[in-house]
Scaffold this active site. Structure first.
Site, short mmCIF file in Angstrom:
data_model
loop_
_atom_site.label_atom_id
_atom_site.label_comp_id
_atom_site.label_asym_id
_atom_site.label_seq_id
_atom_site.Cartn_x
_atom_site.Cartn_y
_atom_site.Cartn_z
N SER A 4 0.75 -1.17 0.10
CA SER A 4 0.01 0.01 -0.07
C SER A 4 0.86 1.01 0.14
CB SER A 4 -0.98 -0.09 1.29
OG SER A 4 -1.79 -1.02 1.12
N HIS B 76 -4.27 0.27 -4.94
CA HIS B 76 -3.55 -0.69 -5.58
C HIS B 76 -3.87 -0.62 -6.90
CE1 HIS B 76 -2.48 -2.91 -1.86
NE2 HIS B 76 -3.29 -2.16 -1.32
N HIS C 235 -5.00 -9.47 -1.27
CA HIS C 235 -5.06 -9.50 0.20
C HIS C 235 -6.23 -10.68 0.52
CE1 HIS C 235 -3.53 -5.47 0.07
NE2 HIS C 235 -2.57 -5.79 0.94
N TYR D 114 -8.08 -10.68 3.13
CA TYR D 114 -9.24 -9.84 3.58
C TYR D 114 -10.28 -9.23 2.49
CZ TYR D 114 -7.19 -5.46 2.75
OH TYR D 114 -6.18 -4.48 1.91
N GLU D 115 -9.45 -9.52 1.19
CA GLU D 115 -10.45 -9.06 -0.02
C GLU D 115 -11.34 -10.22 -0.39
OE1 GLU D 115 -8.38 -6.43 -3.38
OE2 GLU D 115 -6.82 -7.49 -2.17
N ALA E 49 3.03 -1.82 3.99
CA ALA E 49 2.75 -0.61 5.14
C ALA E 49 2.33 -1.73 6.24
CB ALA E 49 1.88 0.13 4.71
N MET F 80 -1.40 -6.86 7.33
CA MET F 80 -2.40 -7.81 6.68
C MET F 80 -1.97 -8.60 5.39
SD MET F 80 -5.74 -5.05 7.07
CE MET F 80 -5.80 -3.93 8.50
N SER F 81 -0.74 -8.60 5.32
CA SER F 81 -0.27 -9.11 4.09
C SER F 81 0.96 -9.94 4.30
CB SER F 81 -0.07 -8.26 2.97
OG SER F 81 0.92 -7.29 3.26
N ASN G 144 1.96 3.91 10.70
CA ASN G 144 1.29 4.27 12.00
C ASN G 144 1.71 3.75 13.09
OD1 ASN G 144 -0.55 2.10 10.45
ND2 ASN G 144 -1.07 1.97 12.65
N HIS H 219 -6.76 4.29 7.03
CA HIS H 219 -6.24 3.87 5.73
C HIS H 219 -5.48 5.33 4.83
CE1 HIS H 219 -5.11 1.49 2.28
NE2 HIS H 219 -5.80 2.33 1.46
N1 HPA Z 1 -2.64 -2.89 11.60
C1 HPA Z 1 -2.63 -3.76 10.60
N2 HPA Z 1 -2.28 -3.50 9.39
C2 HPA Z 1 -2.01 -2.10 9.08
C3 HPA Z 1 -1.56 -1.37 10.02
C4 HPA Z 1 -2.00 -1.42 11.44
O1 HPA Z 1 -1.96 -0.69 12.17
N3 HPA Z 1 -1.10 -0.31 9.50
C5 HPA Z 1 -1.02 -0.78 8.24
N4 HPA Z 1 -1.30 -1.76 8.02
#
Ligand code: HPA
Length: 271
Positions: free
Chosen positions: A27, A58, A80, A82-83, A110, A208-209, A232, A244
């Site tokens: 991302s 993406h 992903h 989650y998609e 990310a 998440m990847s 973050n 996001h």
């Molecule tokens: N948690 C999960 N996935 C993420 C995060 C997070 O804080 N930041 C970017 N992808």
């Protein structure tokens, strides 16, 4: 022909050279693919067997060409779990890369900072991972032609590539963090309680990847380099909600560092 052979043949037809390094761009990090010279771009949705990416930020294409003198194949956007894709689909491009001749895979993402000494904007070299999902892309019958039934993950992230990345960070005076990446399925960010738990079990970043792709890369014998961009601080560390937009904004801010870092590593990968 199997789907894997079909996808490989479809891509191969458009290439004059065998790609040596595969790049999976997370991302906000897809701009690395824009620097590839003499690019052949192939949208995912025209490749037989490829799923189609849906998430904002993406782009959804392969970009194949030269970067720092190395023949590369980049995924600009990944799939992903989650998609809603199965892990077969999520990891299919890694198997295709292997068939195309790729030997090394650079995976990027990310991620939220779990280690409280990190700051948004840091780059973290992934030294190991924790699969916190209970899912595994290798569940089901094993294809012995692809790899062994019970793959070893004791050195999932190649030590030589880690050494190279550290040398490059020093050369560029880049404050490279190192740590353990935790894979959660998402799409929710974590709760503060979950982040406290991840701190206790040895996680440094969460996302998440990446882990499914790394597992399959190891299954087929690719050497892996993993880099997280800490976009973050994970939930509950700072007293502020996550979104996001923040993730994308931070990855855009570290863009120059990230580009220089990955390109310099690539330039030295065969040295
Ligand atoms: N948690 C999960 N996935 C993420 C995060 C997070 O804080 N930041 C970017 N992808």
């Amino acid at each position: 022909m199997t789907q894997l052979q079909e996808a490989t043949a479809f891509i191969q037809k458009q290439l004059s050279e065998k790609p040596h390094v595969g790049l999976i761009l997370g991302s906000g990090l897809g701009m690395l693919a824009d620097e590839i010279e003499h690019p052949v771009k192939i949208k995912y949705d025209v490749i037989p067997g490829f799923p189609v990416s849906t998430v904002e930020g993406h782009a959804g294409q392969l970009v194949i060409g030269e970067l720092e003198g190395i023949s590369v194949i980049a995924m600009q956007g990944r799939f992903h779990f989650y998609e809603g894709y199965g892990l077969d689909a999520v990891t299919f491009p890694v198997r295709v890369m292997k068939q195309l001749g790729v030997e090394k895979l650079f995976v990027t993402n990310a991620a939220g900072g779990v280690n409280e000494s990190f700051e948004p904007g840091n780059l973290m070299l992934i030294t190991d991972h924790i699969n916190n999902t209970g899912q595994n892309p290798l569940m089901g019958p094993n294809d012995n032609e692809q790899g062994v039934r019970f793959p070893d993950l004791s050195q999932a992230y190649d030590r030589k590539l880690q050494g190279l990345a550290k040398d490059v960070a020093e050369e560029l005076s880049l404050d490279l963090k190192t740590g353990v990446y935790v894979w959660n399925t998402g799409p929710t960010y974590e709760t503060p309680a979950e982040i406290k738990m991840l701190q206790k079990v040895g996680g440094d970043a969460v996302g998440m990847s990446t882990v499914p792709e790394v597992i399959v890369a190891r299954h087929v014998g690719l050497d892996v380099l993993g880099i997280s961009c800490i976009s973050n601080m994970a939930a509950g560390i700072l007293d502020q909600p996550l979104n996001h937009e923040e993730v994308i904004e931070t990855t855009e801010k570290v863009r120059e560092d990230f580009l220089r870092f990955v390109k310099t590593i690539l330039g030295k990968v065969n040295a």
